[in-house]
Design a protein around this motif. Sequence first.
Motif, PDB file in Angstrom:
ATOM      1  N   TYR A 135       0.825  -1.209   0.000  1.00 25.89           N
ATOM      2  CA  TYR A 135       0.000   0.000   0.000  1.00 25.89           C
ATOM      3  C   TYR A 135       0.854   1.253   0.000  1.00 25.89           C
ATOM      4  O   TYR A 135       0.581   2.215  -0.722  1.00 25.89           O
ATOM      5  N   GLN A 136       1.923   1.253   0.796  1.00 25.54           N
ATOM      6  CA  GLN A 136       2.819   2.408   0.819  1.00 25.54           C
ATOM      7  C   GLN A 136       3.509   2.599  -0.532  1.00 25.54           C
ATOM      8  O   GLN A 136       3.693   3.728  -1.000  1.00 25.54           O
ATOM      9  N   ALA A 137       3.875   1.501  -1.176  1.00 23.22           N
ATOM     10  CA  ALA A 137       4.489   1.595  -2.501  1.00 23.22           C
ATOM     11  C   ALA A 137       3.499   2.125  -3.531  1.00 23.22           C
ATOM     12  O   ALA A 137       3.837   2.949  -4.384  1.00 23.22           O
ATOM     13  N   GLU A 138       2.266   1.678  -3.457  1.00 19.34           N
ATOM     14  CA  GLU A 138       1.223   2.133  -4.379  1.00 19.34           C
ATOM     15  C   GLU A 138       1.005   3.638  -4.244  1.00 19.34           C
ATOM     16  O   GLU A 138       0.925   4.375  -5.243  1.00 19.34           O
ATOM     17  N   ILE A 139       0.893   4.112  -3.012  1.00 22.00           N
ATOM     18  CA  ILE A 139       0.682   5.539  -2.775  1.00 22.00           C
ATOM     19  C   ILE A 139       1.841   6.349  -3.336  1.00 22.00           C
ATOM     20  O   ILE A 139       1.650   7.401  -3.956  1.00 22.00           O
TER      21      ILE A 139
END
Length: 543
Positions: A135-139
């Motif tokens: 999720y952090q990578a996606e953001i």
Amino acid sequence: MSVGFFQVPVPQNEPVKEYRTGSDERAKLKAALAEATSKTVDIPMYIGAEEVRTELQQQLIAPHNRHQVLGHYHEGDQTHVEQAITAALNAKEAWANLSWEHRASVFLKAAELLAGPYRYKINVATMLGQSKNAYQAEIDSACELIDFLRFNVHYMTEIYSQQPRSSAGVWNRQEYRPLEGFVFALTPFNFTAIAGNLPTAPALMGNTVVWKPATQQIYSAKVIMDVLKEAGLPDGVINLIYVDGPLAGEVIFKHPDFGGIHFTGSTGVFQQIWKTIGENIHLYKSYPRIVGETGGKDFVLVHESADPKTVATALIRGAFEYQGQKCSAASRAYLPTTLWEQIREYMLADLQSIKMGSVEDFRNFVNAVIDERAFDKITSYITNAKNDPTVEIIAGGNFDKTDGFFVEPTVLLASDPQYVTMCEEIFGPVLTVYLYHPDNFEDTIQLVDQTSPYALTGAVFAKDRYAIELVTKKLANAAGNFYINDKPTGAVVGQQPFGGARASGTNDKAGSLLNLLRWVSPRTIKENLVPPTDFRYPFLAEE
């Protein structure tokens, strides 16, 4: 030649995929992870039209699995810095003279490539190389970088449309030229989007760039270059080199064509760069633009009217997402004694449910810190706190680097508001809490303002609107990005332009028109449509 006043597509923030269990995007990301971990990559430097390989190859290691070799990059030396500068200067005239809409098209296409075929590649590179969860990578690496590219194109057109007034018989107009010389982009490990924005923002405005990323971010930097090349970025516009920082600076900051630096990193490094530029100012053709976003010691100030559960959630997310390795991470919290027990209970309950480990296991909220150097620095603060009678370890405090660089989310309770972890940037999953009596709220506001030299982000939590207004006004200079009843992280391009002042940087607001203005040098043109033919002014006439 066909000419028109072109309107670019209206930018919208890229929707964030959630990677829920059973979703199509989760399956695709896991497949991309499996493919990436089944091989190692060879990463050259990109100078002009050349992929440059050297005899000095360095390993890239996954922070959460120090035994996993992701690939090798080719380390350069001083000659490669010189070659990159030459390539940038050689590409300058053609790129600067290219019609703006064609420059815009390159970066709009790059955004579409990241939103589509490269989305999982850039996310996986960020997950593995920088130890970010899905999720952090996606953001970061997908959505924020896409937003930078799309919104910057829009901001460029807004800048170009800003024109002076004209009086009768005169046509005034203004050009927005790129800077003379080349721009140096020096980028950090923690945000792939920042690493992509720092070279592309100046390039969009017609500049050519020498880009040196942090070593720990080289894996995803290569994917960015792959995207830009497929999008049609001409050779030499952005030159990607992997060279020791001081060595690169020795060449760049003495070059007469040095036009500016776009920087994100530590305050100490930025101050040294500023000093060096000042000492060499007589060497340059123009005064270089110095744009930098540096450190933070970001605060959360809680009023007794705040909701304890809301505060606890904000502290958990704000302090421990991406292991606290955000310049905006919540690092010091000022809580009223009347709410502490409730906030503490909520936080401990959340921390007990948090899992830590590899990015490949999507159940893990916390992953590894970036490398051994960071691990040793962060854990030294924790070790010292354990041995200090004025500090209580509320949660966490454990760490291990046997297989990866893992540090538990750690909450410290300090009785001294000037304790070292309340003042110094740690850049890790360590949150320090100081308790104040509600009657001393206004004194605590002043304490927040004066404790740290930084002024990047901060937050206030309260239901009392008078308290919110008081804090907002009193802390006007304490944070460039200020949040009301929200965690002090997660700025969105086009919604919360990002940057701070004081020791946190030049506050040139990445993700806004303000930043792009730094990469142009305007020229005003006056055309007299009816030029005079007599030097005499009316006042000279005889009585």
